[in-house]
Motif scaffolding. Structure first.
Motif, PDB file in Angstrom:
ATOM      1  N   LEU A 110       0.827  -1.207   0.000  1.00 40.16           N
ATOM      2  CA  LEU A 110       0.000   0.000   0.000  1.00 40.16           C
ATOM      3  C   LEU A 110       0.865   1.262   0.000  1.00 40.16           C
ATOM      4  O   LEU A 110       0.592   2.208  -0.739  1.00 40.16           O
ATOM      5  CB  LEU A 110      -0.945   0.016   1.202  1.00 40.16           C
ATOM      6  CG  LEU A 110      -2.182  -0.869   1.082  1.00 40.16           C
ATOM      7  CD1 LEU A 110      -2.945  -0.894   2.401  1.00 40.16           C
ATOM      8  CD2 LEU A 110      -3.084  -0.406  -0.041  1.00 40.16           C
ATOM      9  N   LYS A 111       1.907   1.276   0.804  1.00 40.21           N
ATOM     10  CA  LYS A 111       2.815   2.423   0.833  1.00 40.21           C
ATOM     11  C   LYS A 111       3.453   2.641  -0.544  1.00 40.21           C
ATOM     12  O   LYS A 111       3.559   3.774  -1.018  1.00 40.21           O
ATOM     13  CB  LYS A 111       3.912   2.220   1.882  1.00 40.21           C
ATOM     14  CG  LYS A 111       3.436   2.344   3.298  1.00 40.21           C
ATOM     15  CD  LYS A 111       4.582   2.032   4.269  1.00 40.21           C
ATOM     16  CE  LYS A 111       4.092   1.933   5.690  1.00 40.21           C
ATOM     17  NZ  LYS A 111       5.170   1.525   6.621  1.00 40.21           N
ATOM     18  N   ARG A 112       3.867   1.542  -1.173  1.00 43.82           N
ATOM     19  CA  ARG A 112       4.488   1.636  -2.500  1.00 43.82           C
ATOM     20  C   ARG A 112       3.503   2.199  -3.516  1.00 43.82           C
ATOM     21  O   ARG A 112       3.838   3.091  -4.300  1.00 43.82           O
ATOM     22  CB  ARG A 112       4.995   0.259  -2.961  1.00 43.82           C
ATOM     23  CG  ARG A 112       5.760   0.295  -4.293  1.00 43.82           C
ATOM     24  CD  ARG A 112       6.106  -1.092  -4.788  1.00 43.82           C
ATOM     25  NE  ARG A 112       4.944  -1.919  -5.080  1.00 43.82           N
ATOM     26  CZ  ARG A 112       4.159  -1.777  -6.149  1.00 43.82           C
ATOM     27  NH1 ARG A 112       4.383  -0.826  -7.025  1.00 43.82           N
ATOM     28  NH2 ARG A 112       3.136  -2.589  -6.349  1.00 43.82           N
ATOM     29  N   LEU A 113       2.268   1.714  -3.491  1.00 43.75           N
ATOM     30  CA  LEU A 113       1.247   2.201  -4.420  1.00 43.75           C
ATOM     31  C   LEU A 113       0.947   3.674  -4.193  1.00 43.75           C
ATOM     32  O   LEU A 113       0.794   4.438  -5.143  1.00 43.75           O
ATOM     33  CB  LEU A 113      -0.035   1.372  -4.287  1.00 43.75           C
ATOM     34  CG  LEU A 113       0.022  -0.044  -4.856  1.00 43.75           C
ATOM     35  CD1 LEU A 113      -1.198  -0.845  -4.413  1.00 43.75           C
ATOM     36  CD2 LEU A 113       0.125  -0.008  -6.359  1.00 43.75           C
ATOM     37  N   ILE A 114       0.868   4.065  -2.933  1.00 43.48           N
ATOM     38  CA  ILE A 114       0.612   5.478  -2.620  1.00 43.48           C
ATOM     39  C   ILE A 114       1.743   6.342  -3.147  1.00 43.48           C
ATOM     40  O   ILE A 114       1.507   7.375  -3.781  1.00 43.48           O
ATOM     41  CB  ILE A 114       0.401   5.666  -1.099  1.00 43.48           C
ATOM     42  CG1 ILE A 114      -0.931   5.051  -0.689  1.00 43.48           C
ATOM     43  CG2 ILE A 114       0.476   7.144  -0.724  1.00 43.48           C
ATOM     44  CD1 ILE A 114      -1.118   4.902   0.810  1.00 43.48           C
ATOM     45  N   ASP A 115       2.983   5.920  -2.909  1.00 42.57           N
ATOM     46  CA  ASP A 115       4.132   6.689  -3.396  1.00 42.57           C
ATOM     47  C   ASP A 115       4.140   6.794  -4.920  1.00 42.57           C
ATOM     48  O   ASP A 115       4.454   7.842  -5.482  1.00 42.57           O
ATOM     49  CB  ASP A 115       5.452   6.079  -2.910  1.00 42.57           C
ATOM     50  CG  ASP A 115       5.692   6.318  -1.419  1.00 42.57           C
ATOM     51  OD1 ASP A 115       5.042   7.228  -0.845  1.00 42.57           O
ATOM     52  OD2 ASP A 115       6.513   5.584  -0.829  1.00 42.57           O
ATOM     53  N   GLU A 116       3.775   5.717  -5.603  1.00 43.15           N
ATOM     54  CA  GLU A 116       3.753   5.713  -7.070  1.00 43.15           C
ATOM     55  C   GLU A 116       2.701   6.650  -7.634  1.00 43.15           C
ATOM     56  O   GLU A 116       2.864   7.205  -8.715  1.00 43.15           O
ATOM     57  CB  GLU A 116       3.493   4.300  -7.602  1.00 43.15           C
ATOM     58  CG  GLU A 116       4.673   3.381  -7.525  1.00 43.15           C
ATOM     59  CD  GLU A 116       4.337   1.982  -8.044  1.00 43.15           C
ATOM     60  OE1 GLU A 116       3.232   1.774  -8.620  1.00 43.15           O
ATOM     61  OE2 GLU A 116       5.178   1.088  -7.849  1.00 43.15           O
ATOM     62  N   HIS A 117       1.592   6.818  -6.933  1.00 40.76           N
ATOM     63  CA  HIS A 117       0.464   7.583  -7.452  1.00 40.76           C
ATOM     64  C   HIS A 117       0.291   8.948  -6.794  1.00 40.76           C
ATOM     65  O   HIS A 117      -0.685   9.641  -7.052  1.00 40.76           O
ATOM     66  CB  HIS A 117      -0.827   6.771  -7.323  1.00 40.76           C
ATOM     67  CG  HIS A 117      -0.819   5.563  -8.210  1.00 40.76           C
ATOM     68  ND1 HIS A 117      -0.295   4.359  -7.817  1.00 40.76           N
ATOM     69  CD2 HIS A 117      -1.247   5.391  -9.476  1.00 40.76           C
ATOM     70  CE1 HIS A 117      -0.408   3.486  -8.801  1.00 40.76           C
ATOM     71  NE2 HIS A 117      -0.977   4.087  -9.820  1.00 40.76           N
ATOM     72  N   LYS A 118       1.243   9.325  -5.955  1.00 36.29           N
ATOM     73  CA  LYS A 118       1.167  10.588  -5.239  1.00 36.29           C
ATOM     74  C   LYS A 118       1.410  11.769  -6.188  1.00 36.29           C
ATOM     75  O   LYS A 118       2.266  11.691  -7.064  1.00 36.29           O
ATOM     76  CB  LYS A 118       2.232  10.600  -4.133  1.00 36.29           C
ATOM     77  CG  LYS A 118       2.022  11.650  -3.081  1.00 36.29           C
ATOM     78  CD  LYS A 118       3.123  11.686  -2.018  1.00 36.29           C
ATOM     79  CE  LYS A 118       3.601  10.355  -1.554  1.00 36.29           C
ATOM     80  NZ  LYS A 118       4.609  10.423  -0.478  1.00 36.29           N
ATOM     81  N   GLU A 119       0.601  12.814  -6.025  1.00 35.18           N
ATOM     82  CA  GLU A 119       0.832  14.033  -6.791  1.00 35.18           C
ATOM     83  C   GLU A 119       2.125  14.647  -6.327  1.00 35.18           C
ATOM     84  O   GLU A 119       2.430  14.675  -5.136  1.00 35.18           O
ATOM     85  CB  GLU A 119      -0.311  15.035  -6.579  1.00 35.18           C
ATOM     86  CG  GLU A 119      -1.576  14.676  -7.301  1.00 35.18           C
ATOM     87  CD  GLU A 119      -2.645  15.747  -7.112  1.00 35.18           C
ATOM     88  OE1 GLU A 119      -2.367  16.825  -6.575  1.00 35.18           O
ATOM     89  OE2 GLU A 119      -3.792  15.465  -7.505  1.00 35.18           O
ATOM     90  N   VAL A 120       2.885  15.165  -7.277  1.00 37.94           N
ATOM     91  CA  VAL A 120       4.166  15.776  -6.919  1.00 37.94           C
ATOM     92  C   VAL A 120       4.078  17.275  -6.969  1.00 37.94           C
ATOM     93  O   VAL A 120       3.383  17.889  -7.678  1.00 37.94           O
ATOM     94  CB  VAL A 120       5.271  15.297  -7.894  1.00 37.94           C
ATOM     95  CG1 VAL A 120       6.591  15.918  -7.546  1.00 37.94           C
ATOM     96  CG2 VAL A 120       5.349  13.792  -7.844  1.00 37.94           C
TER      97      VAL A 120
END
Length: 120
Positions: A110-120
């Motif tokens: 879940l952390k990995r998915l959140i990091d991948e899809h996080k707005e920058v």
């Protein structure tokens, strides 16, 4: 992709196509008769309806998808979260995991998915 909610029988029919595509329309008629006990006319009526919705196409008597199974179910999931949780993914996740413990692997995923899809 537009949002389409398929009836239960339409979804079962769509699953047949996704599992067997590309498939000749004649073979689809035979498969629909075997799996769903449908007549030829029913198969073509439902196929035409799903083609009009942009989910499938029937070109040169070969049926294939214009919307993949993954795209369809992703849109259904998004719509569910929007309708049920006001579009709030955190509210959905809280509800989904309430009373459960995540394994370390699940939490890391879940952390990995959140990091991948996080707005920058």
């Amino acid at each position: 992709m537009k949002y389409y909610k398929l009836a239960e029988t339409e979804e079962k029919f769509a699953e047949l196509i996704w599992q067997n595509e590309p498939i000749g329309s004649g073979d689809l008629v035979k498969l629909s008769e075997k799996e769903m006990n449908w007549k030829k006319s029913t198969t073509y009526t439902v196929l035409k309806k799903l083609c009009k919705k942009g989910i499938f196409q029937n070109e040169n008597a070969v049926v294939s998808s214009q919307t993949s199974k993954d795209e369809y179910y992703a849109k259904q999931s998004i719509r569910f979260v929007e309708d049920t949780f006001g579009g709030s993914l955190p509210k959905f996740l809280t509800s989904f995991i309430s009373g459960k413990k995540l394994s370390n692997n699940q939490a890391e995923e879940l952390k990995r998915l959140i990091d991948e899809h996080k707005e920058v």
